[in-house]
Design an enzyme around this catalytic site. Structure first.
Site, mmCIF file in Angstrom:
data_model
loop_
_atom_site.group_PDB
_atom_site.id
_atom_site.type_symbol
_atom_site.label_atom_id
_atom_site.label_comp_id
_atom_site.label_asym_id
_atom_site.label_seq_id
_atom_site.Cartn_x
_atom_site.Cartn_y
_atom_site.Cartn_z
ATOM 1 N N TRP A 197 0.833 -1.206 0.000
ATOM 2 C CA TRP A 197 0.000 0.000 0.000
ATOM 3 C C TRP A 197 0.865 1.252 0.000
ATOM 4 O O TRP A 197 0.486 2.277 -0.570
ATOM 5 C CB TRP A 197 -0.905 -0.011 1.232
ATOM 6 N N HIS A 198 2.032 1.169 0.618
ATOM 7 C CA HIS A 198 2.870 2.355 0.765
ATOM 8 C C HIS A 198 3.539 2.790 -0.532
ATOM 9 O O HIS A 198 3.948 3.951 -0.644
ATOM 10 C CB HIS A 198 3.936 2.115 1.834
ATOM 11 N N GLY A 199 3.674 1.907 -1.473
ATOM 12 C CA GLY A 199 4.278 2.353 -2.717
ATOM 13 C C GLY A 199 4.648 1.212 -3.644
ATOM 14 O O GLY A 199 4.713 0.048 -3.245
#
Length: 489
Positions: A335-337
């Site tokens: 989700w963060h990247g």
């Protein structure tokens, strides 16, 4: 528009005055005003992003209406809900939002990974990537919109009947671009109720904003100077300097992200809204499980409620429980990247969590306050320091450009020079004093919702002295209009 910018310093008081003195008499006009100023706030970066957030909002609003309309039985059982017409509506809305998020955020990553994977077998593919600007905060407002349609489908929430209220819920400017990721069950009903000005809430909101600005502009931005210096020159640094660089990044990301959350929650309180708590002093945690109950709470609970529990949660047998747990950590990292470093970071935390799960110790620290005594025991100090060190190692993967860089960083850090005193130690004394001050305040205030809850200090002179000290620190030592780390997510 950045919270730490001159534009926002002008924007916020104007919006506050118009909100309470011009639009206060009519709830519909007040909500419409919130939508307008939120779209101005978000469109400040790029007005084209407004088309995307508008489309996401309308899709979820319509989906909520259709879910209820296509229910075959208002009392249908859980077993009949699956694959019913309302299930398909919910699934289509989830698919639309996930595809939009994946297209903007992960398309190039998937293409590059696909090409590299086949190159290992001697196959070449000419697939072009796209030059796409990642819309600010897309992961946050997409998850917020998704929670609405899922909760309507689960009958935890009645569908919104007013489009303006729903648009305000998705685009509410204090938490629009970096959270907290609000649930519709908490925030949406607040747009249905008339809001009256509460001076006590407003004053407390201003305190939390001040504390958030201090953490961002003084602690995080100062730490960033030294963290960037170390991470950009790994080959020239001693092991101790690399450890210090990782330490500075750990406090940079905490001051940056928790500072944003403090500003967002405080700003929302100015307008009569209550947002969920997003950080609960995570660096005082005694194990990894407790850390994740205190770090980015809105995201970890989102994955718990919408991924972990639907997969079976802890109700399954041990193997499925391990699968569910690792899946949540991996997805949380992704989700963060769009980078393998984030997947490695999430997987690393999942592996740290597994021993606690297997030994059934993952819920031994569930109390609201990390340690209820002012002076922790030697065992508690060891637990907090060892947990922090494990978290710090994970941040190296999070911060590095790629997996090879992270591995190189760790190899260079764990050498004989790890026990030397680095030159950076003397150069960064000011930064370490800021960190120590922040930690001291948060340890003293760990029973409170934020660092500047000062009701116990009866003297107005002392309270104002603290406020003025923080304002002077921000003015004298605060960095420029540095962006927030989590804007890229």
């Amino acid at each position: 528009m950045l919270f730490n910018s001159l534009e926002f310093a002008v924007f916020l008081p104007i919006v506050f005055l118009l909100y309470w003195f011009v639009f206060n008499s009519n709830l519909k006009w007040q909500n419409l005003f919130i939508v307008c100023v939120s779209y101005i706030f978000y469109g400040w970066w790029n007005w084209r992003f407004l088309l995307l957030i508008g489309f996401t909002s309308v899709c979820s609003f319509v989906a909520g209406k259709l879910i209820v309309r296509f229910r075959t039985d208002n009392f249908e059982s859980r077993s009949t809900m699956r694959f019913s017409p309302s299930w398909y509506v919910s699934a289509i809305n989830i698919l639309i939002n996930v595809l939009l998020l994946a297209g903007f955020k992960y398309y190039n990553f998937f293409v590059d990974s696909f090409v590299e994977a086949f190159r290992l077998f001697g196959k070449e593919f000419d697939i072009h990537t796209m030059k796409v600007i990642l819309p600010v905060g897309i992961s946050f407002y997409t998850f917020q919109a998704l929670s609405y349609s899922i909760d309507v489908y689960r009958r935890k929430l009645q569908p919104a009947t007013n489009l303006i209220s729903f648009l305000a819920y998705v685009s509410f400017f204090p938490q629009l671009v970096a959270g907290p990721i609000e649930r519709a069950t908490n925030l949406l009903p607040q747009f249905y109720r008339k809001r009256t000005f509460d001076s006590n809430k407003a004053v407390d909101g201003m305190r939390q904003i001040l504390w958030g600005l201090f953490k961002k502009m003084v602690v995080a931005d100062t730490c960033a100077i030294y963290a960037n210096q170390v991470f950009d020159g790994v080959g020239y640094q001693s092991g101790s300097a690399l450890l210090l660089g990782a330490l500075f990044f750990a406090f940079q990301i905490y001051g940056d992200f928790s500072g944003y959350s403090d500003i967002a929650i405080g700003t929302a309180r100015l307008f009569g809204f209550s947002l969920m708590r997003n950080f609960n002093y995570p660096y005082f945690s005694r194990d990894i499980a407790e850390f994740w109950r205190r770090w980015h709470i809105s995201l970890s609970t989102w994955f718990r409620d919408y991924v972990y529990i639907p997969m079976g949660g802890s109700r399954s047998n041990l193997l499925f429980n391990i699968r569910n747990t690792l899946t949540v950590f991996v997805v949380s990292g992704f989700w963060h990247g769009a980078n393998w470093t984030f997947l490695a970071w999430g997987s690393y935390h999942g592996l740290l969590f597994l021993p606690l799960l297997l030994l059934k110790k993952n819920r031994r620290f569930t109390d609201v306050v990390a340690v209820d005594r002012f002076f922790p025991s030697g065992k508690e100090i060891f637990q907090m320091l060892s947990t922090f060190f494990l978290v710090l190692l994970g941040w190296i993967f999070f911060r590095s450009k790629n997996i090879n860089a992270a591995v190189h960083y760790l190899n260079a850090m764990f050498t004989g020079s790890l026990f030397e005193i680095p030159d950076l130690f003397y150069l960064s004394t000011k930064c370490m004093l800021f960190i120590l001050f922040m930690l001291t305040v948060e340890w003293v205030q760990r029973f409170e919702l934020h660092g500047l809850v000062l009701q116990k200090i009866k003297s107005r002179i002392w309270r104002w002295s603290i406020y003025l000290f923080l304002l002077m620190a921000i003015f004298l030592f605060g960095g420029g209009e540095e962006t927030f780390i989590y804007f890229q997510f």
